[in-house]
Write a protein that holds these residues in place. Structure first.
Motif, PDB file in Angstrom:
ATOM      1  N   ASN A  31       0.833  -1.209   0.000  1.00 49.68           N
ATOM      2  CA  ASN A  31       0.000   0.000   0.000  1.00 49.68           C
ATOM      3  C   ASN A  31       0.861   1.249   0.000  1.00 49.68           C
ATOM      4  N   THR A  32       0.410   2.266  -0.721  1.00 50.50           N
ATOM      5  CA  THR A  32       1.078   3.567  -0.735  1.00 50.50           C
ATOM      6  C   THR A  32       0.055   4.634  -0.367  1.00 50.50           C
ATOM      7  N   SER A  33       0.538   5.847  -0.111  1.00 52.18           N
ATOM      8  CA  SER A  33      -0.365   6.916   0.296  1.00 52.18           C
ATOM      9  C   SER A  33      -1.101   7.549  -0.891  1.00 52.18           C
ATOM     10  N   ASP A  34      -0.585   7.368  -2.104  1.00 46.79           N
ATOM     11  CA  ASP A  34      -1.286   7.894  -3.274  1.00 46.79           C
ATOM     12  C   ASP A  34      -1.932   6.738  -4.042  1.00 46.79           C
ATOM     13  N   LYS A  35      -2.229   6.920  -5.311  1.00 51.09           N
ATOM     14  CA  LYS A  35      -2.916   5.880  -6.089  1.00 51.09           C
ATOM     15  C   LYS A  35      -1.957   4.916  -6.780  1.00 51.09           C
ATOM     16  N   THR A  36      -0.703   4.951  -6.415  1.00 51.67           N
ATOM     17  CA  THR A  36       0.275   4.036  -6.986  1.00 51.67           C
ATOM     18  C   THR A  36       0.166   2.678  -6.302  1.00 51.67           C
ATOM     19  N   SER A  53       0.331   2.934 -11.714  1.00 51.93           N
ATOM     20  CA  SER A  53      -0.432   4.097 -11.262  1.00 51.93           C
ATOM     21  C   SER A  53      -1.638   4.315 -12.140  1.00 51.93           C
TER      22      SER A  53
END
Length: 53
Positions: A31-36, A53
């Motif tokens: 998991n990442t903090s943006d949509k990547t 992304s």
């Protein structure tokens, strides 16, 4: 943006003649903090990180 299609196939292991060159593949997603999306994949002695992304 191009759409990625992931296909899965069911294989009858009794129909495969040469199993000497097979490699186990393990993968997971980070998991990442943006949509990547980050995919970690281990195949034999090699490891790969794929960013989407």
């Amino acid at each position: 943006m191009a759409k990625e299609i992931e296909r899965k196939f069911l294989i009858d292991i009794n129909q495969i003649s040469n199993l000497q060159n097979r490699k186990r593949i393990s993968q997971g997603y980070i998991n990442t903090s943006d949509k990547t999306v980050v995919r970690a994949r281990i195949k034999g002695d090699e490891a790969f990180l794929t960013l989407k992304s």
